[in-house]
Design an enzyme around this catalytic site. Structure first.
Site, PDB file in Angstrom:
ATOM      1  CD  GLU A 174      39.619  36.271  39.579  1.00  0.00           C
ATOM      2  OE1 GLU A 174      39.038  36.467  40.668  1.00  0.00           O
ATOM      3  OE2 GLU A 174      40.476  37.042  39.130  1.00  0.00           O
ATOM      4  CG  ASN A 196      37.029  37.536  37.644  1.00  0.00           C
ATOM      5  OD1 ASN A 196      37.224  36.716  36.745  1.00  0.00           O
ATOM      6  ND2 ASN A 196      37.973  38.343  38.101  1.00  0.00           N
ATOM      7  NE  ARG A 246      42.013  36.292  34.123  1.00  0.00           N
ATOM      8  CZ  ARG A 246      41.570  36.953  35.199  1.00  0.00           C
ATOM      9  NH1 ARG A 246      41.046  36.302  36.213  1.00  0.00           N
ATOM     10  NH2 ARG A 246      41.633  38.257  35.250  1.00  0.00           N
ATOM     11  CG  HIS A 287      44.724  40.732  38.635  1.00  0.00           C
ATOM     12  ND1 HIS A 287      44.019  39.619  38.216  1.00  0.00           N
ATOM     13  CD2 HIS A 287      44.302  40.973  39.891  1.00  0.00           C
ATOM     14  CE1 HIS A 287      43.209  39.206  39.197  1.00  0.00           C
ATOM     15  NE2 HIS A 287      43.368  40.009  40.230  1.00  0.00           N
ATOM     16  CD  GLU A 326      37.536  41.153  40.167  1.00  0.00           C
ATOM     17  OE1 GLU A 326      37.958  41.807  41.135  1.00  0.00           O
ATOM     18  OE2 GLU A 326      37.080  40.007  40.279  1.00  0.00           O
ATOM     19  CE1 TYR A 337      36.322  33.875  43.763  1.00  0.00           C
ATOM     20  CE2 TYR A 337      35.946  35.933  42.587  1.00  0.00           C
ATOM     21  CZ  TYR A 337      36.780  34.881  42.925  1.00  0.00           C
ATOM     22  OH  TYR A 337      38.055  34.834  42.425  1.00  0.00           O
TER      23      TYR A 337
HETATM   24  C1  GBH Z   1      38.804  38.771  42.780  1.00  0.00           C
HETATM   25  O1  GBH Z   1      38.221  39.907  43.298  1.00  0.00           O
HETATM   26  C2  GBH Z   1      40.195  39.145  42.356  1.00  0.00           C
HETATM   27  O2  GBH Z   1      40.293  39.250  40.958  1.00  0.00           O
HETATM   28  C3  GBH Z   1      41.265  38.239  42.885  1.00  0.00           C
HETATM   29  O3  GBH Z   1      42.493  38.845  42.743  1.00  0.00           O
HETATM   30  C4  GBH Z   1      40.938  37.867  44.315  1.00  0.00           C
HETATM   31  O4  GBH Z   1      41.958  37.148  44.919  1.00  0.00           O
HETATM   32  C5  GBH Z   1      39.677  37.057  44.295  1.00  0.00           C
HETATM   33  O5  GBH Z   1      38.633  37.773  43.704  1.00  0.00           O
HETATM   34  C6  GBH Z   1      39.197  36.599  45.667  1.00  0.00           C
HETATM   35  O6  GBH Z   1      38.782  37.673  46.449  1.00  0.00           O
HETATM   36  O7  GBH Z   1      32.063  44.355  49.540  1.00  0.00           O
HETATM   37  O8  GBH Z   1      30.880  42.286  49.744  1.00  0.00           O
HETATM   38  O9  GBH Z   1      31.930  42.825  47.683  1.00  0.00           O
HETATM   39  C7  GBH Z   1      36.908  39.781  43.790  1.00  0.00           C
HETATM   40  C8  GBH Z   1      36.394  41.147  44.187  1.00  0.00           C
HETATM   41  C9  GBH Z   1      36.426  42.566  46.041  1.00  0.00           C
HETATM   42  C10 GBH Z   1      34.855  40.793  45.910  1.00  0.00           C
HETATM   43  C11 GBH Z   1      36.166  42.716  47.502  1.00  0.00           C
HETATM   44  C12 GBH Z   1      34.617  40.924  47.386  1.00  0.00           C
HETATM   45  C13 GBH Z   1      34.679  42.460  49.270  1.00  0.00           C
HETATM   46  C14 GBH Z   1      33.376  42.118  49.807  1.00  0.00           C
HETATM   47  N1  GBH Z   1      36.188  41.223  45.605  1.00  0.00           N
HETATM   48  N2  GBH Z   1      34.844  42.263  47.835  1.00  0.00           N
HETATM   49  S1  GBH Z   1      32.000  42.948  49.147  1.00  0.00           S
END
Ligand code: GBH
Length: 504
Positions: free
Chosen positions: A407, A337, A104, A150, A197, A339
């Site tokens: 992701e 996506n 991707r 993106h 996103e 995490y």
């Molecule tokens: C993704 O964004 C992106 O698509 C990618 O490009 C990036 O490299 C990857 O994740 C890793 O970061 O305020 O607690 O949410 C994830 C979106 C935006 C999640 C910023 C975390 C900051 C902390 N991210 N956010 S919080």
């Protein structure tokens, strides 16, 4: 544990991980996955390509932001980044060594149309770069999954009309750009993603200001309305492009199209308090339902958002609603996506006038002082696979669309050191646990999950955090640009070999 799962022997690496003192969560079990489950890696153009002014590429808002506001990007830009623009063949060969099924990646709009607009010139040299990439992937039997946007808006469109803030202009230019991409690449691409996103584009780029173009209260932009206008633009532009793809390309190209939404799972801060239980649910409605309900259900914004935001939230016309209603079914998969998980706590004091959460505070620790999970190298990213499983269920129940994890991954501490990177047990365990969560969601909960793309193929430019956090399964030495697979790259290759089975 299910009977099928017991067929899976713990391997040395898994045993080591479970014995590691760093961990206090549950054990990696390597539960099974369907035989046709696909795995891949993901990247984004600005984060890896470099070649900032090669082949006639125009500037994007990230080229501008990282140069004019280095204090907001850890002092770093991505003019060279991983130099993927020049090393693409090597990177595809590497993926082939890892036995990935899918890659991707995103297209840099300003590499294809340097100024971005529907009247502007196109760059054949830029198009040729992606032609070569796609051909090379197909030669290696790797499926390209292509994201149109993106985060790297052509600077020209920002300068002329403010980008996403001008719904009609942006939408027309995005349709034009998408049509060009479908006509040039579409016979070789079976999965398209319009936007990566939308929540992040709206909130982080037009309210918190951490991402380009960096709009925030301190800069005098109207944070009470801008993010909601941006979201509105994305939803309508997405729906128009889906309609255009279906009517002009799908019957000859046979591909599918959708969008990628991100989102944490939220647990109540105090699980005994109804207001926190409600807050956790409402936080996900504001985060995911904002785009999910409109795009996948073809409906107006969630009622809770309409009530809370009032006139701050733009209104759909009846034609808009008709477009959403008609296109909803054509979004073939839910790109997720994901995490981490957080706690949500309902606040009772009056919120700021640009509040976007419905007055909910989020954090990693609950009312009993329990942390949601072990920390990665980024404070917000905690290992919490149970939340992932719950989110898969939440999304499936609400949208009933096959899910692709577009992701997932994490950065570990100290990985600029190659030896630490190669021995990235923290990440291997994170992957192992998150894949177990997918297995449970599939076999125990009945969720349809089709594939998993690790973020990221290689260490890269992590936006506002510059080259600090390293999410790659391949280490990149930013001085020599040497790529070295980390332990997790081999772990993923091997775990997908072991886990994918036909269950009778
Ligand atoms: C993704 O964004 C992106 O698509 C990618 O490009 C990036 O490299 C990857 O994740 C890793 O970061 O305020 O607690 O949410 C994830 C979106 C935006 C999640 C910023 C975390 C900051 C902390 N991210 N956010 S919080």
């Amino acid at each position: 544990m299910s009977a099928e799962a017991s067929m899976f022997q713990a391997t040395d690496v898994v045993t080591q991980l479970n014995e590691s003192p760093d961990y206090h969560a549950s054990h990696v079990q390597e539960l099974p996955l369907p035989s046709n489950f696909s795995w891949g890696t993901a990247t984004a153009a600005y984060q890896i390509e470099g070649g900032a002014d090669r082949g006639g590429k125009g500037k994007s808002i990230w080229d501008t932001f990282s140069h004019i506001e280095p204090s907001r990007t850890n002092g770093e830009h991505a003019d060279v980044a991983c130099d993927h623009y020049n090393r693409m063949p090597e990177d595809v060969d590497l993926m082939s060594t890892l036995d990935v099924d899918v890659y991707r990646f995103s297209l840099s709009w300003s590499r294809i149309i340097p100024l971005g607009g529907r009247e502007d010139a196109i760059s054949e040299e830029g198009i040729a770069f992606y032609d070569k990439l796609i051909d090379k992937l197909l030669e290696h039997d790797i499926e390209p999954v292509v994201t149109l946007y993106h985060w790297d808006l052509p600077q020209g469109l920002y300068d002329t009309y403010g980008g996403f803030l001008n719904t009609d202009e942006f939408r027309a230019d995005f349709i034009h750009y998408a049509r060009l991409c479908f006509s040039r690449f579409g016979s070789r691409v079976q999965k398209w993603v319009t936007f990566n996103e939308p929540y992040i584009i709206s909130i982080f780029a037009h309210l918190n200001g951490t991402l380009a173009p960096g709009h925030c209260r301190e800069q005098g932009t109207d944070t009470t309305t801008e993010p909601w206008r941006v979201g509105h633009t994305i939803i309508l532009s997405h729906a128009s492009v889906v309609q255009m793809y279906v009517s002009e390309f799908q019957s000859s190209q046979n591909g599918s199209i959708s969008i990628v939404l991100n989102g944490h799972f939220y647990e109540p801060f105090d699980s005994q308090k109804q207001i926190d239980i409600d807050a956790a649910e409402r936080r996900m409605v504001f985060y995911i339902g904002w785009f999910g309900d409109t795009i996948f259900l073809g409906q107006d914004y969630p009622i809770a958002m309409q009530e809370y935001l009032g006139v701050r939230l733009p209104k759909f016309t009846s034609e808009d609603l008709e477009l959403l209603r008609q296109t909803a079914q054509f979004n073939a998969f839910y790109g997720m996506n994901h995490y981490s998980t957080k706690y949500a706590r309902q606040l009772t004091d009056a919120p700021a006038n640009d509040d976007w959460t419905s007055n909910i505070e989020e954090g990693p620790v609950n009312s009993a002082g329990v942390e949601i999970g072990p920390k990665s190298a980024q404070e917000w990213l905690r290992v919490a696979p149970e939340g992932f499983r719950k989110l898969l269920n939440w999304v499936w129940k609400r949208y009933r669309r096959p899910v692709i994890i577009t992701e997932n991954g994490c950065p570990c501490v100290g990985e600029e050191d190659l030896q630490v990177a190669i021995n990235d047990t923290f990440r291997q365990r994170y992957f192992g646990l998150y894949l177990d969560a997918i297995s449970r969601a599939i076999y125990e909960d009945g969720v349809d999950v089709m594939g998993y793309y690790a973020w990221s193929l290689m260490d890269n430019y992590e936006w506002a955090a510059g080259y600090g956090p390293r999410y790659g399964i391949v280490h990149v030495d930013y001085e020599t640009l040497t790529r070295t697979p980390k332990g997790s790259a081999w772990y993923l290759r091997d775990t997908f070999k072991r886990r994918r089975v036909v269950l009778s």
